[in-house]
Design an enzyme around this catalytic site. Structure first.
Site, PDB file in Angstrom:
ATOM      1  N   GLU A  62       7.524  -6.568 -12.225  1.00 14.86           N
ATOM      2  CA  GLU A  62       6.355  -6.774 -11.371  1.00 14.86           C
ATOM      3  C   GLU A  62       5.971  -8.247 -11.311  1.00 14.86           C
ATOM      4  O   GLU A  62       5.943  -8.928 -12.353  1.00 14.86           O
ATOM      5  CB  GLU A  62       5.195  -5.936 -11.910  1.00 14.86           C
ATOM      6  CG  GLU A  62       4.413  -5.208 -10.862  1.00 14.86           C
ATOM      7  CD  GLU A  62       5.241  -4.152 -10.118  1.00 14.86           C
ATOM      8  OE1 GLU A  62       5.690  -4.438  -8.983  1.00 14.86           O
ATOM      9  OE2 GLU A  62       5.436  -3.062 -10.676  1.00 14.86           O
ATOM     10  N   LEU A 117       2.409   1.670  -1.840  1.00 10.21           N
ATOM     11  CA  LEU A 117       3.793   2.169  -1.792  1.00 10.21           C
ATOM     12  C   LEU A 117       4.553   1.552  -0.613  1.00 10.21           C
ATOM     13  O   LEU A 117       5.537   2.090  -0.137  1.00 10.21           O
ATOM     14  CB  LEU A 117       3.800   3.710  -1.712  1.00 10.21           C
ATOM     15  CG  LEU A 117       3.169   4.404  -2.938  1.00 10.21           C
ATOM     16  CD1 LEU A 117       3.102   5.914  -2.731  1.00 10.21           C
ATOM     17  CD2 LEU A 117       3.945   4.089  -4.218  1.00 10.21           C
ATOM     18  N   SER A 118       4.067   0.407  -0.152  1.00  8.00           N
ATOM     19  CA  SER A 118       4.764  -0.399   0.856  1.00  8.00           C
ATOM     20  C   SER A 118       4.891   0.257   2.221  1.00  8.00           C
ATOM     21  O   SER A 118       5.958   0.217   2.838  1.00  8.00           O
ATOM     22  CB  SER A 118       6.149  -0.821   0.349  1.00  8.00           C
ATOM     23  OG  SER A 118       6.011  -1.666  -0.744  1.00  8.00           O
ATOM     24  N   ASP A 121       9.727  -5.528  -1.427  1.00  3.99           N
ATOM     25  CA  ASP A 121       9.379  -4.313  -0.676  1.00  3.99           C
ATOM     26  C   ASP A 121      10.282  -4.142   0.549  1.00  3.99           C
ATOM     27  O   ASP A 121      10.755  -3.048   0.846  1.00  3.99           O
ATOM     28  CB  ASP A 121       7.907  -4.364  -0.238  1.00  3.99           C
ATOM     29  CG  ASP A 121       6.967  -4.601  -1.412  1.00  3.99           C
ATOM     30  OD1 ASP A 121       7.397  -4.420  -2.569  1.00  3.99           O
ATOM     31  OD2 ASP A 121       5.808  -4.980  -1.173  1.00  3.99           O
ATOM     32  N   TYR A 142      -3.594 -11.902  -5.693  1.00  6.20           N
ATOM     33  CA  TYR A 142      -2.134 -12.031  -5.591  1.00  6.20           C
ATOM     34  C   TYR A 142      -1.744 -13.497  -5.379  1.00  6.20           C
ATOM     35  O   TYR A 142      -0.891 -14.046  -6.081  1.00  6.20           O
ATOM     36  CB  TYR A 142      -1.631 -11.164  -4.427  1.00  6.20           C
ATOM     37  CG  TYR A 142      -0.125 -11.079  -4.321  1.00  6.20           C
ATOM     38  CD1 TYR A 142       0.581 -10.068  -4.953  1.00  6.20           C
ATOM     39  CD2 TYR A 142       0.597 -12.019  -3.582  1.00  6.20           C
ATOM     40  CE1 TYR A 142       1.965  -9.985  -4.858  1.00  6.20           C
ATOM     41  CE2 TYR A 142       1.973 -11.945  -3.474  1.00  6.20           C
ATOM     42  CZ  TYR A 142       2.647 -10.925  -4.114  1.00  6.20           C
ATOM     43  OH  TYR A 142       4.023 -10.853  -4.015  1.00  6.20           O
TER      44      TYR A 142
HETATM   45  C1  GLA Z   1       3.604  -6.569  -3.757  1.00  7.89           C
HETATM   46  C2  GLA Z   1       4.466  -7.603  -3.033  1.00  7.89           C
HETATM   47  C3  GLA Z   1       5.852  -7.714  -3.659  1.00  7.89           C
HETATM   48  C4  GLA Z   1       5.760  -7.917  -5.175  1.00  7.89           C
HETATM   49  C5  GLA Z   1       4.787  -6.920  -5.803  1.00  7.89           C
HETATM   50  C6  GLA Z   1       4.532  -7.188  -7.258  1.00  7.89           C
HETATM   51  O1  GLA Z   1       4.143  -5.293  -3.585  1.00  7.89           O
HETATM   52  O2  GLA Z   1       4.593  -7.244  -1.674  1.00  7.89           O
HETATM   53  O3  GLA Z   1       6.571  -8.750  -3.050  1.00  7.89           O
HETATM   54  O4  GLA Z   1       5.403  -9.234  -5.478  1.00  7.89           O
HETATM   55  O5  GLA Z   1       3.530  -6.888  -5.146  1.00  7.89           O
HETATM   56  O6  GLA Z   1       5.660  -6.981  -8.028  1.00  7.89           O
END
Ligand code: GLA
Length: 383
Positions: free
Chosen positions: A36, A129-130, A176, A225
């Protein structure tokens, strides 16, 4: 959320546009097993694509515009001129992904062609979950199919990431999009984010992946972030490096007290997480359950104490799963942090006791309502 299928989304297209679509494509969301906040540091990640998707049914148009309808936003529609300079729409965040993807594809020389698109997803939005990466990969598949242009899966992932970075305004890494593009059935993918090489690591046939949405809405995600990214860059710069991939753990540990404490802890998370990710891939490939349980546990502690991206309810959820698993279930927070989901990996016979413990204890302890999502490692949009 109701599960969708190609046939269902084809029907939805027909109900809206009055004709059958040319085709339906789909791209999966993802769950990260471990690794992560390592992707934007040139490190290792071990995600799996999951059996929840964004679907797009589409048909060609005679003009050079995209007419896009979004099922998940009450059939809201947007029209995009393929030849115009794309502008952000302040009111409609979903359509900005379409505009961003079109802009990045045009920059890369794709000619594109007009089309009617019906977009529908069964990914739990806001869960981390992208769903946005899956929308980008589904769009690139749909648009290249419409125009008959070829695209390499890694190039597709890079264009999706560029749409986020340059247009949507999210400074995310590549994980992702790359897993949504290149995921494999029954396997996680070990990705080296330095050179974007991938290796499939099969999930043992009798193990399952349980995702638990904590019910905590992810807050401050973008600002926190971006701040973590900056802190990592500062730590790398202390060692004269562009990214933390160029710094060895021994080197970092020797600098304790010289580097400011916050940068030191952020970097310690990233460098130890890289090693844990490699160890997890090894454990998974050998069906070494106790090895996997150990590194997932350490990963959570490192995210909690060094990277400071967990929240109390998520920590409680991981404690419940760890206790219920009795050493036979790995669990940790997954994704960017500050809410979202926890992932557990365990032999199939252990899953019911994990689910029962979450249902019996989590809401009583935290006041948050959990959602249990059983996931299968699935194929990517271009696999
Ligand atoms: C999000 C970002 C990814 C990654 C994760 C953390 O999902 O989109 O690129 O950095 O956080 O691991």
């Amino acid at each position: 959320m109701k599960t969708l299928s190609n046939a269902r989304v084809s029907e939805l297209f027909e109900a809206h546009f009055g004709v059958a679509p040319q085709a339906v494509v789909k791209a999966p969301g993802r769950v990260n097993l471990i690794g992560e906040h390592t992707d934007y540091n040139g490190g290792f990640v071990l995600p799996a694509a999951i059996n929840y998707h964004t679907y797009i049914a589409f048909a060609p148009r005679a003009d050079r515009s995209l007419n896009v309808v979004a099922y998940n936003f009450d059939n809201a529609s947007a029209s995009v001129d393929l030849d115009a300079q794309q502008q952000q729409d302040a009111n409609e965040s979903w359509s900005n992904y379409v505009r961003g993807v079109v802009q990045e594809m045009r920059k890369q020389g794709f000619k594109l062609a007009g089309g009617d698109l019906y977009v529908a997803g069964d990914l739990h939005s806001g869960a981390g979950l992208s769903s946005s990466a899956s929308l980008e990969m589904a769009l690139i598949r749909a648009l290249t199919t419409l125009s008959g242009e070829a695209v390499d899966p890694t190039q597709a992932a890079l264009m999706g990431q560029a749409a986020e970075n340059n247009f949507v305004g999210c400074n995310c890494g590549i994980m992702d999009q790359l897993i949504s593009a290149r995921g494999q059935e029954h396997a996680a993918l070990l990705i080296d984010c330095e050179d974007l090489s991938t290796r499939a690591v099969p999930v043992p046939a009798d193990w399952e992946i349980l995702i638990v949405h904590s019910g905590v809405k992810r807050g401050l995600v973008d600002s926190e972030y971006n701040q973590r990214r900056q802190q990592c860059e500062q730590a790398a710069a202390f060692f004269g490096q562009q990214s933390l991939r160029g710094v060895a753990l021994d080197q970092l540990l020797a600098a304790e007290g010289k580097l400011d404490d916050l940068s030191f802890r952020r970097a310690r998370h990233v460098l130890t997480e890289n090693q844990r990710t490699l160890d997890a891939a090894e454990a998974l490939s050998k069906s070494d359950l106790s090895g996997l349980v150990k590194v997932m546990k350490e990963s959570h502690i490192s995210m909690r104490d060094d990277f400071s991206i967990t929240v109390p309810a998520i920590d409680t959820l991981v404690e419940i799963l760890t206790a219920a698993g009795g050493g036979k279930a790995g669990s940790r927070m997954t994704g960017g942090g500050f809410g979202g989901c926890v992932v557990a990996v365990a032999p199939a016979e252990v899953i019911p006791q994990l689910a029962a413990a979450v249902e019996a204890q989590y809401q009583a302890k935290t006041g948050c309502v959990p959602t249990l999502i059983l996931a299968k490692a699935s194929a990517g949009a271009f696999s």
